[in-house]
Design an enzyme around this catalytic site. Structure first.
Site, PDB file in Angstrom:
ATOM      1  N   VAL A   1      -6.260   2.447  -5.460  1.00 12.79           N
ATOM      2  CA  VAL A   1      -4.935   2.810  -5.960  1.00 12.79           C
ATOM      3  C   VAL A   1      -4.925   4.310  -6.261  1.00 12.79           C
ATOM      4  O   VAL A   1      -4.601   5.119  -5.390  1.00 12.79           O
ATOM      5  CB  VAL A   1      -4.535   1.946  -7.185  1.00 12.79           C
ATOM      6  CG1 VAL A   1      -3.111   2.256  -7.617  1.00 12.79           C
ATOM      7  CG2 VAL A   1      -4.679   0.459  -6.876  1.00 12.79           C
ATOM      8  N   CYS A   2      -5.280   4.687  -7.478  1.00 15.54           N
ATOM      9  CA  CYS A   2      -5.155   6.094  -7.888  1.00 15.54           C
ATOM     10  C   CYS A   2      -6.139   7.021  -7.187  1.00 15.54           C
ATOM     11  O   CYS A   2      -5.795   8.159  -6.868  1.00 15.54           O
ATOM     12  CB  CYS A   2      -5.293   6.206  -9.399  1.00 15.54           C
ATOM     13  SG  CYS A   2      -3.959   5.346 -10.273  1.00 15.54           S
ATOM     14  N   ILE A   3      -7.353   6.555  -6.945  1.00 18.61           N
ATOM     15  CA  ILE A   3      -8.333   7.423  -6.277  1.00 18.61           C
ATOM     16  C   ILE A   3      -7.910   7.669  -4.831  1.00 18.61           C
ATOM     17  O   ILE A   3      -7.895   8.802  -4.359  1.00 18.61           O
ATOM     18  CB  ILE A   3      -9.747   6.809  -6.347  1.00 18.61           C
ATOM     19  CG1 ILE A   3     -10.197   6.675  -7.805  1.00 18.61           C
ATOM     20  CG2 ILE A   3     -10.741   7.632  -5.532  1.00 18.61           C
ATOM     21  CD1 ILE A   3     -10.240   7.968  -8.593  1.00 18.61           C
TER      22      ILE A   3
END
Length: 191
Positions: A135-137
């Site tokens: 997701v964020c990475i």
């Protein structure tokens, strides 16, 4: 041929090293998340002793205000809430080579001043660590690559509660956006 970036041209970007993912009983906690803390701390210590630039990219939403993200996810990481607090030992040490960027979406670059901040510091390479890989990475790595930064996502410094998606994301990062070095290789990039 361009010369490799120096440590002074390298930034360590810590993504969402906050209670929500790392403290049991929080909404986004998962048992493997804490496995990333020791490797991330090693990189943070190395970055602080070298000339690397450090960015703490943390998701924070404005308390009491609507946010488009809440259509998909329950309210979370609101300013001042317990789940938005830093994991103890990972709080920023504010100064000329360490800062915080708040984000309201998955990518640390989207609708923030991270790109501008890194360029003004002469950064050419980013070492991205934290949660969650898929997701964020991944979103941060993709935007870093799109912006022309060399991307490193050390394998030991990220994971997910969906291991198959984490593995696929690391494969895509290695194949299309940057590299997935070992912890030792990432430490060398920060020396």
């Amino acid at each position: 041929m361009t010369t490799p970036p120096t440590t002074a041209q390298t930034a360590l970007v810590l993504v969402d090293v906050i209670a929500s993912f790392y403290r049991p009983l929080e909404a986004n906690y998962y048992p493997d998340a804490p496995l990333t803390l020791d490797p991330i701390h090693l990189l943070l210590d190395q970055a602080r002793t070298s000339d690397a630039f450090i960015v703490h990219a943390v998701e924070r939403h404005r308390a009491g205000l609507e946010d488009f993200e809440f259509a998909k996810l329950p309210r979370h990481h609101q300013e001042g809430s317990a789940d938005a607090a830093y994991v103890p030992g990972f709080e920023p040490v504010f100064g000329p080579r360490e800062t915080e960027v708040t984000k309201r979406r998955f990518s640390a670059f989207y609708a923030t001043d991270l790109d501008l901040l890194l360029r003004e510091q002469g950064i050419r390479r980013v070492v991205i660590v934290g949660v969650k890989t898929n997701v964020c990475i991944r979103a941060t790595a993709q935007d870093a690559f799109a912006g022309g930064f060399e991307v490193l996502v050390p394998r030991e410094t990220t994971n997910s509660n969906r291991p198959h998606l984490a593995a696929a994301s690391l494969e895509d990062i290695e194949r299309y956006m940057g590299s997935v070095p070992t912890l030792d290789e990432a430490l060398d990039a920060l020396r």
